[in-house]
Write an enzyme that holds these catalytic residues in place. Structure first.
Site, PDB file in Angstrom:
ATOM      1  N   ASP A  82       0.840  -1.202   0.000  1.00 25.04           N
ATOM      2  CA  ASP A  82       0.000   0.000   0.000  1.00 25.04           C
ATOM      3  C   ASP A  82       0.880   1.259   0.000  1.00 25.04           C
ATOM      4  OD1 ASP A  82      -2.475   1.335   0.203  1.00 25.04           O
ATOM      5  OD2 ASP A  82      -2.399   1.376   2.393  1.00 25.04           O
ATOM      6  N   HIS A  83       0.420   2.327  -0.619  1.00 25.00           N
ATOM      7  CA  HIS A  83       1.074   3.664  -0.603  1.00 25.00           C
ATOM      8  C   HIS A  83       2.597   3.649  -0.521  1.00 25.00           C
ATOM      9  CE1 HIS A  83      -2.447   6.185  -0.339  1.00 25.00           C
ATOM     10  NE2 HIS A  83      -2.970   5.328   0.522  1.00 25.00           N
ATOM     11  N   ASP A 104       2.500   5.432  -5.029  1.00 20.15           N
ATOM     12  CA  ASP A 104       1.744   6.666  -4.798  1.00 20.15           C
ATOM     13  C   ASP A 104       2.623   7.883  -5.070  1.00 20.15           C
ATOM     14  OD1 ASP A 104       0.343   8.812  -3.914  1.00 20.15           O
ATOM     15  OD2 ASP A 104       0.040   8.083  -1.870  1.00 20.15           O
ATOM     16  N   GLU A 134      -2.310   6.400  -7.931  1.00 16.40           N
ATOM     17  CA  GLU A 134      -3.247   7.358  -7.299  1.00 16.40           C
ATOM     18  C   GLU A 134      -3.160   8.728  -7.948  1.00 16.40           C
ATOM     19  OE1 GLU A 134      -3.971   7.381  -3.056  1.00 16.40           O
ATOM     20  OE2 GLU A 134      -3.516   9.514  -2.957  1.00 16.40           O
ATOM     21  N   GLY A 179      -7.679   7.594   8.242  1.00 15.86           N
ATOM     22  CA  GLY A 179      -7.838   7.880   9.666  1.00 15.86           C
ATOM     23  C   GLY A 179      -9.299   8.042  10.048  1.00 15.86           C
ATOM     24  N   GLY A 206      -9.379   5.218   2.442  1.00 17.96           N
ATOM     25  CA  GLY A 206     -10.005   5.852   3.604  1.00 17.96           C
ATOM     26  C   GLY A 206     -11.325   5.226   3.991  1.00 17.96           C
TER      27      GLY A 206
END
Ligand code: 13P
Length: 283
Positions: A82-83, A104, A134, A179, A206
């Site tokens: 991820d990211h 990303d 992204e 978050g 998210g």
């Protein structure tokens, strides 16, 4: 397009018009709990980890751990990075055999985002690995990636981004945040609908804190990979905090089992909504 678990899972989700949970894990307990939750209800799952988690454990150790956890299961389990903003780390995961990576470069100007993502797509595809990119800015905190303000992606630019990079999954910023949400987020459902009509699976970042209704709508419009991280961390920490106050639990294995159960239940509730089995988490 490469053929691998990540692509297969998303293609099957598209045929069924459901969402796949892409669950961030950070150790053995959370990974095993996530896969157990998916297996219990018979849905495929994407297990993903942050770049920081890979730096902490090492790409080979995590790959071996997930390979061990997914062995003999009656569902598909893909391993995804991820990211990641570090090309060397992304390439390492590709070389080790991860199913997919998310590079990303959304913080860079458009042309730089295109060229860096394209470079990594070539590297990944030559080795049979899928890639997610992204565009726009997802607000909030995801480890060391911090953004105060969301900038929604633009449809024309997103299409150009997909065509020029040849990525396998697109994460457009639509107003969601990493978050905990402070209020109810205003989401760009139109963009999800427009992109959902294309052939590149749409990723929703998210996920924690969105309502079951919002998930259902995003999935109906074409959201296929649904990222969940904070929920896992919170379920894990909350249970640990409860258990340390409970003097009856004094064996580490019983402790771990309780934590695993709590994490698994939280994840399962979401997977049930993503796959259309239930209308609300745990209900
Ligand atoms: P949350 O932490 O809000 O669930 O977001 C997860 C995510 O998008 C990981 O990339």
């Amino acid at each position: 397009m490469v053929e691998n678990r990540f692509i297969k899972i998303l293609q099957q989700a598209d045929e069924k018009k459901i969402g796949v949970g892409a669950i961030n894990i950070f150790n053995y307990i959370t990974a095993d709990a996530a896969v157990n939750a998916a297996e219990e209800i018979g849905v495929n799952i994407i297990i993903q980890t942050s770049a920081g988690t890979v730096e902490h454990y090492g790409a080979i150790k995590l790959y071996n751990m997930i390979n061990d956890i997914r062995k003999g299961r009656n569902i598909e389990v893909a391993l995804h990075l991820d990211h990641c903003r570090d090309m060397e780390l992304g390439k390492l995961c590709v070389d080790v055999g991860w199913d997919s990576i998310m590079m990303d470069f959304s913080h860079l100007p458009f042309e730089e985002n295109v060229s860096a993502t394209r470079e990594m797509a070539i590297y990944a595809h030559e080795r049979g690995v899928a890639i997610e990119g992204e565009i726009g800015v997802v607000a909030g905190v995801e480890e060391d990636i911090v953004a105060d303000e969301a900038i929604n992606a633009n449809y024309e630019e997103t299409i150009q981004f997909i065509e020029r990079t040849e990525i396998d999954a697109i994460a457009p910023a639509i107003g969601t945040a990493h978050g905990v949400y402070k209020g109810v987020p205003e989401l760009n459902f139109t963009l999800v609908e427009q992109l959902g009509k294309g052939n590149t699976p749409v990723v929703i970042h998210g996920g924690t804190g969105l309502s079951a209704d919002v998930f259902r709508k995003l999935i109906e419009l074409g959201g296929r990979k649904i990222n969940i991280s904070t929920l896992v961390k919170n379920a894990y920490m909350k249970k640990i905090m409860q258990l340390v106050k409970n003097e009856n639990i004094n064996s580490p294995i019983s402790f771990d089992k309780e934590v695993s159960k709590a994490v698994s239940e939280a994840i399962r509730g979401h997977l049930e909504v993503f796959s259309g089995m239930k209308h609300d988490f745990g209900v």
